[in-house]
Design an enzyme around this catalytic site. Structure first.
Site: not given
Ligand code: BG6
Length: 484
Positions: A148, A178, A180, A240, A372
């Site tokens: 993205k 990610h 997913l 997400h 969680r």
């Molecule tokens: C990313 C965002 O897609 O996901 C970030 O751009 C965010 O801003 C991150 O911090 C969070 O992912 P994770 O897996 O680290 O919780």
């Protein structure tokens, strides 16, 4: 005959994501012998770099243990760096020479995975040049992995999709979300469709509300330049959290096949009306001198990469609706924010009150299923139980499946590990299809346009706190009862 060769090319090899996620992930997959034997990795970027410099940039994140040092060197030997521009097809020919050379040496057609961790501004030309100069030939394939942002609203996303579909077939395009790949997001379908218990109560008759939360205890952490053009809605919510919502709300797919699952997810999205501003709270964090966090000294607007009058939200709560027979009237409350009191991502399914209550008024609490996602993966069901012993009273307790204790010592793979492997295997189950994207944007675009056109001022909240109090009021208005 040798094993078939594969080339995994990282466009944007000098970037943040490559350093933090892509290279470490490739190493872990290589270390655990999960990748095909004859795999080569090519970093590609405009900068004048060497593999040594790239190694230095990601080695710490790769967490190489003492007994893995030799294997790490072997991994590095499979790596190459190519310096090239994004706008000249000649540079892409260098990449194709690498592939051709491998094809000659191994006397076998090379499978190609092109990972585009690139800013949207160069996206169109890179894909165009790949198509012109770097496709597979012989009995092999080319797959394109895209990070993205997939556009910034409905129109730009449609334009991007049109461009991509003019070059590649949908089964060659792997749009990564990610979330997913996360263990607990993967578990959502198993919990729902693998247990007789939940099926009959998973609907508006029994569920009062669904809350999907994403909290981070850090701010933009050096990414404010990017973040200010995006904001939390585009960064996290539209992708997400929407993915989590569709997995929670969809009907049971006819099979576990990628198309069947994605068909059901799209149906949910199609049942969702656009979010309305009246059902939304946007916030922006301000400095908090009382907090010890290094980022707390400066508010979002104090960042040198953020314009003084920016109205980009760093926090958002939005109440979404799924207008179908199963969910009509059930609020799906999404909340996400940076600069909050903790790092946590979870889902709360709150059930309705027990009908015909025979206990003292207010004694019974609503049953709640909590999933969680991170950190400390867990599934727990909050329910009422008799106070143990001679006591006659009731109290709230939990059926607790905490992964730390139940699956102690089991390594949960990073989201990217699973997803990369799926691209090698050709499975699109956990990748976003173009129509999913189209409808996710349809739900958020009017809101985003209104926020920007009217320059809606986000409410301020202190870095390191619970977020705007207005958000609590909004969730109460939709009948959510705080349980903690
Ligand atoms: C990313 C965002 O897609 O996901 C970030 O751009 C965010 O801003 C991150 O911090 C969070 O992912 P994770 O897996 O680290 O919780």
């Amino acid at each position: 005959q040798q094993d078939p060769p594969y080339v995994f090319v990282i466009f944007g090899a000098s970037g943040d994501l490559a350093r933090k996620k892509i290279y470490p992930t490739l190493w872990w997959l290589y270390r655990d012998d999960l990748l095909p034997k004859n795999v080569h990795f090519v970093g590609y970027a405009r900068s004048d770099l060497t593999m040594e410099k790239i190694r230095d940039s990601f080695e710490k994140n790769a967490k190489v243990r003492d007994n893995e040092k030799d294997k790490f060197e072997a991994f590095l030997k499979q790596n190459t760096y190519i310096q090239g521009s994004y706008d000249k097809v000649e540079s892409f020919k260098k990449l194709q020479e690498f592939n051709d050379d491998l094809q000659k040496r191994t006397k076998q057609p090379v499978n190609r995975l092109y990972y585009l961790a690139l800013p949207p501004s160069v996206f169109a030309e890179v894909t165009q040049h790949l198509k012109e100069a770097c496709m597979d030939y012989g009995d092999s394939w080319t797959r394109i992995i895209i990070e993205k942002p997939f556009g910034t609203d409905s129109d730009s996303s449609a334009e991007l999709s049109k461009h991509l579909s003019s070059l590649f077939k949908e089964d060659q395009i792997y749009r990564i979300d990610h979330y997913l790949g996360k263990e607990m997001v993967q578990n959502l379908m198993t919990l729902r469709f693998g247990n007789r218990l939940f099926g009959p109560s998973w609907n508006r008759d029994h569920i009062a509300s669904v809350v999907i939360t994403f909290k981070e205890d850090f701010g933009t952490a050096g990414r404010a330049g990017y973040f200010d053009t995006s904001g939390i809605i585009r960064d996290v919510m539209q992708n997400h959290l929407m993915q989590v919502l569709t997995l929670l709300a969809m009907e049971k797919p006819v099979s576990l096949n990628a198309e069947d699952i994605r068909d059901e997810k799209v149906k949910v999205l199609k049942s969702m009306p656009p979010v309305e501003l009246k059902d939304v709270i946007v916030g922006q964090y301000v400095a908090n001198p009382d907090s010890a966090h290094p980022e707390a000294k400066a508010g979002y607007l104090d960042d040198k990469d953020v314009p003084n009058d920016s109205v980009t939200p760093t926090y958002c709560m939005a109440v979404l609706k799924v207008n179908n027979e199963r969910w009509d009237g059930v609020p799906f409350i999404m909340k996400c924010g940076k600069g909050l009191d903790e790092k946590k991502s979870e889902v709360r399914i709150q059930f309705r009150e027990v009908p015909g209550d025979i206990y003292a008024p207010g004694e019974l609490k609503r049953t709640e299923l909590v999933i969680r996602v991170a950190p400390n993966e867990a599934v727990y069901l909050k329910l009422m139980t008799k106070k143990p012993g001679m006591d006659f009273g009731v109290e709230e307790s939990e059926l607790d499946l905490s992964y730390n204790s139940r699956y102690h010592g089991v390594r949960l793979p990073d989201a990217y590990e699973r997803l990369f492997l799926e691209v090698f295997m050709g499975s699109q189950i956990n990748f976003v299809r173009s129509d999913e994207l189209e409808h996710a944007w349809r739900v958020f675009t009017p809101l985003l346009q209104q926020l920007e056109k009217e320059k809606v001022k986000p409410v301020q909240y202190k870095f390191g706190g619970r977020g705007p109090v207005e958000a609590d009021e909004l969730s109460r208005k939709f009948g959510y009862i705080f349980t903690g």
